[in-house]
Scaffold this motif. Structure first.
Motif, mmCIF file in Angstrom:
data_model
loop_
_atom_site.group_PDB
_atom_site.id
_atom_site.type_symbol
_atom_site.label_atom_id
_atom_site.label_comp_id
_atom_site.label_asym_id
_atom_site.label_seq_id
_atom_site.Cartn_x
_atom_site.Cartn_y
_atom_site.Cartn_z
ATOM 1 N N ALA A 116 -3.743 5.692 3.317
ATOM 2 C CA ALA A 116 -3.619 6.711 2.238
ATOM 3 C C ALA A 116 -3.492 5.683 0.942
ATOM 4 O O ALA A 116 -4.112 5.625 -0.187
ATOM 5 C CB ALA A 116 -2.645 7.348 1.974
ATOM 6 N N ALA A 117 -3.120 4.823 0.858
ATOM 7 C CA ALA A 117 -2.665 4.074 -0.062
ATOM 8 C C ALA A 117 -3.744 2.839 -0.331
ATOM 9 O O ALA A 117 -4.055 3.414 -1.685
ATOM 10 C CB ALA A 117 -1.981 3.237 -0.360
ATOM 11 N N ALA A 118 -4.251 2.677 0.610
ATOM 12 C CA ALA A 118 -5.820 2.252 -0.005
ATOM 13 C C ALA A 118 -6.610 2.907 -0.601
ATOM 14 O O ALA A 118 -8.266 2.933 -0.837
ATOM 15 C CB ALA A 118 -6.561 1.202 1.309
ATOM 16 N N GLY A 119 -6.585 4.592 -0.005
ATOM 17 C CA GLY A 119 -7.651 5.437 -0.310
ATOM 18 C C GLY A 119 -8.992 5.796 -0.072
ATOM 19 O O GLY A 119 -9.572 6.714 -0.361
ATOM 20 N N LYS A 146 -8.766 14.027 0.369
ATOM 21 C CA LYS A 146 -8.728 12.184 0.900
ATOM 22 C C LYS A 146 -7.012 12.347 0.861
ATOM 23 O O LYS A 146 -6.660 13.287 0.715
ATOM 24 C CB LYS A 146 -9.257 11.062 -0.233
ATOM 25 N N PRO A 147 -7.160 11.113 1.882
ATOM 26 C CA PRO A 147 -5.225 11.078 2.372
ATOM 27 C C PRO A 147 -4.660 11.306 1.315
ATOM 28 O O PRO A 147 -4.814 10.289 0.390
ATOM 29 C CB PRO A 147 -5.650 10.224 3.512
ATOM 30 N N ALA A 148 -3.745 11.290 1.341
ATOM 31 C CA ALA A 148 -1.858 10.944 0.552
ATOM 32 C C ALA A 148 -1.225 11.188 1.700
ATOM 33 O O ALA A 148 -1.194 12.561 3.084
ATOM 34 C CB ALA A 148 -2.022 12.559 -0.183
ATOM 35 N N PRO A 149 0.011 10.045 1.279
ATOM 36 C CA PRO A 149 0.582 9.170 2.570
ATOM 37 C C PRO A 149 1.950 10.648 2.427
ATOM 38 O O PRO A 149 2.365 11.540 1.541
ATOM 39 C CB PRO A 149 1.575 8.158 1.740
#
Ligand SMILES: Cc1cc2nc3c(=O)[nH]c(=O)nc-3n(C[C@H](O)[C@H](O)[C@H](O)COP(=O)(O)OP(=O)(O)OC[C@H]3O[C@@H](n4cnc5c(N)ncnc54)[C@H](O)[C@@H]3O)c2cc1C
Length: 293
Positions: free
Chosen positions: A225-228, A257-260
């Protein structure tokens, strides 16, 4: 319906077909149960069976979709496979697609019942915003935003246990999921179904998921998620998801898109498989829709 009504077609409500009438190898009519008793209707050209799926016939669901727990349906009452029962009673053959190619959604029971006493459910398509779907090993197993991928993965057989590795499944989420404005629409049943804990290990213990596996999965998801980008399952990247889903209903182009998952408390809610009135088998037929025995 409007076109049929305009053409003078008569609709009989609450009048289920209970049998097919045959003469030789031809279907020449149907028997219908009405409030005036059973009636026979003669068909000059043929009978079209349009009775939908078999969602509310538990036996068929187990036979055709697999022995899964936590199964329900979003379809109206009465979708219980009468075409399969009445067709095979006169010798029609049933043909099936692989169960993983049927249409199956994930969701939650609402705890409410409809007017005929059937349990109602709520469909849920995750978006990966502070949420993932995992199996009992704590592993993600599909692009959560694309239901056919989830369906296929749930049906995958595990040779070791001769069972389904990816069922049951849980939605895992954090406090950001609950408070984020985008999540203002989170499904109400989650309130009743969720368990919560201040750590991922504690949550896994409570829910009955492998703690080491879940911890590893959440750490990996947060890194991605941090990398998007979801390198494992490409969450949100399928054309269908891009065309139909948006994180923000007011901005149609806001991509999934992913979020932590990192703000305690953490939550888990066990999911239900939901049918939508179109199962994997049907009566075998030829191009003119005539059924084969
Ligand atoms: C919540 C929900 C969302 C969906 N979303 C989509 C979507 O976005 N895209 C998509 O492509 N599909 C979607 N579907 C699936 C789609 O609605 C079904 O595949 C479709 O309606 C099936 O059509 P059908 O005509 O075969 O059967 P149905 O529409 O199920 O109609 C069958 C009819 O037969 C009647 N019947 C049953 N038994 C008898 C009997 N013995 N005698 C007389 N009548 C009988 C039933 O009462 C019913 O009226 C969704 C379904 C649901 C429930």
């Amino acid at each position: 319906m409007r076109a049929a009504a305009a053409a003078g077609v008569e609709f009989w409500l609450e009048s289920p077909m209970v049998g097919l009438i045959t003469e030789g190898d031809k279907v020449t009519g149907v028997r219908v149960s009405t409030d005036k008793g059973e009636q026979s209707v003669r068909a000059k050209l043929g009978v079209v069976l349009g009775t939908g799926g078999y969602d509310w016939n538990k036996d068929f669901v187990h036979r055709f979709e697999g022995e899964f727990d936590d199964h329900s349906s979003l379809s109206p009452p009465g979708i219980d496979g009468d075409h399969l029962v009445l067709g095979s009673a006169i010798g029609a053959a049933i043909t099936t697609l692989p169960a993983q190619r049927g249409v199956m959604m994930l969701g939650f029971p609402t705890g409410y019942f409809d007017e005929v006493g059937q349990p109602t459910s709520l469909m849920y398509l995750p978006t990966g915003q502070h949420e993932i779907v995992v199996n009992r090993f704590g592993e993600r197993f599909a692009d959560e935003s694309f239901y056919p991928s989830v369906q296929t993965a749930i049906h995958a057989l595990d040779g070791k246990t001769h069972g389904h590795r990816n069922w049951p499944a849980w939605l895992i989420f954090d406090e950001d999921y609950l408070t984020s404005t985008l999540r203002a629409f989170h499904p109400a049943p989650i309130e009743q179904l969720r368990v919560s804990a201040d750590t991922i290990d504690g949550l896994a213990e409570l829910a009955g998921i492998d703690p080491t596996g879940l911890k590893k999965t959440v750490e990996r998801y947060n890194e991605m998620a941090a990398a998007g980008r979801d390198e494992d399952f490409e969450l949100g990247e399928k054309m269908w998801v891009q065309a139909t889903r948006s994180l923000d209903p007011t901005t149609p182009s806001s991509p999934v898109k992913p979020a932590p998952i990192k703000r305690a408390p953490f939550y888990a809610a066990r999911m239900t498989r939901l049918q939508v009135g179109s199962g994997s088998p049907g009566l075998k037929s030829i191009r003119t829709a005539r059924s084969l025995g």
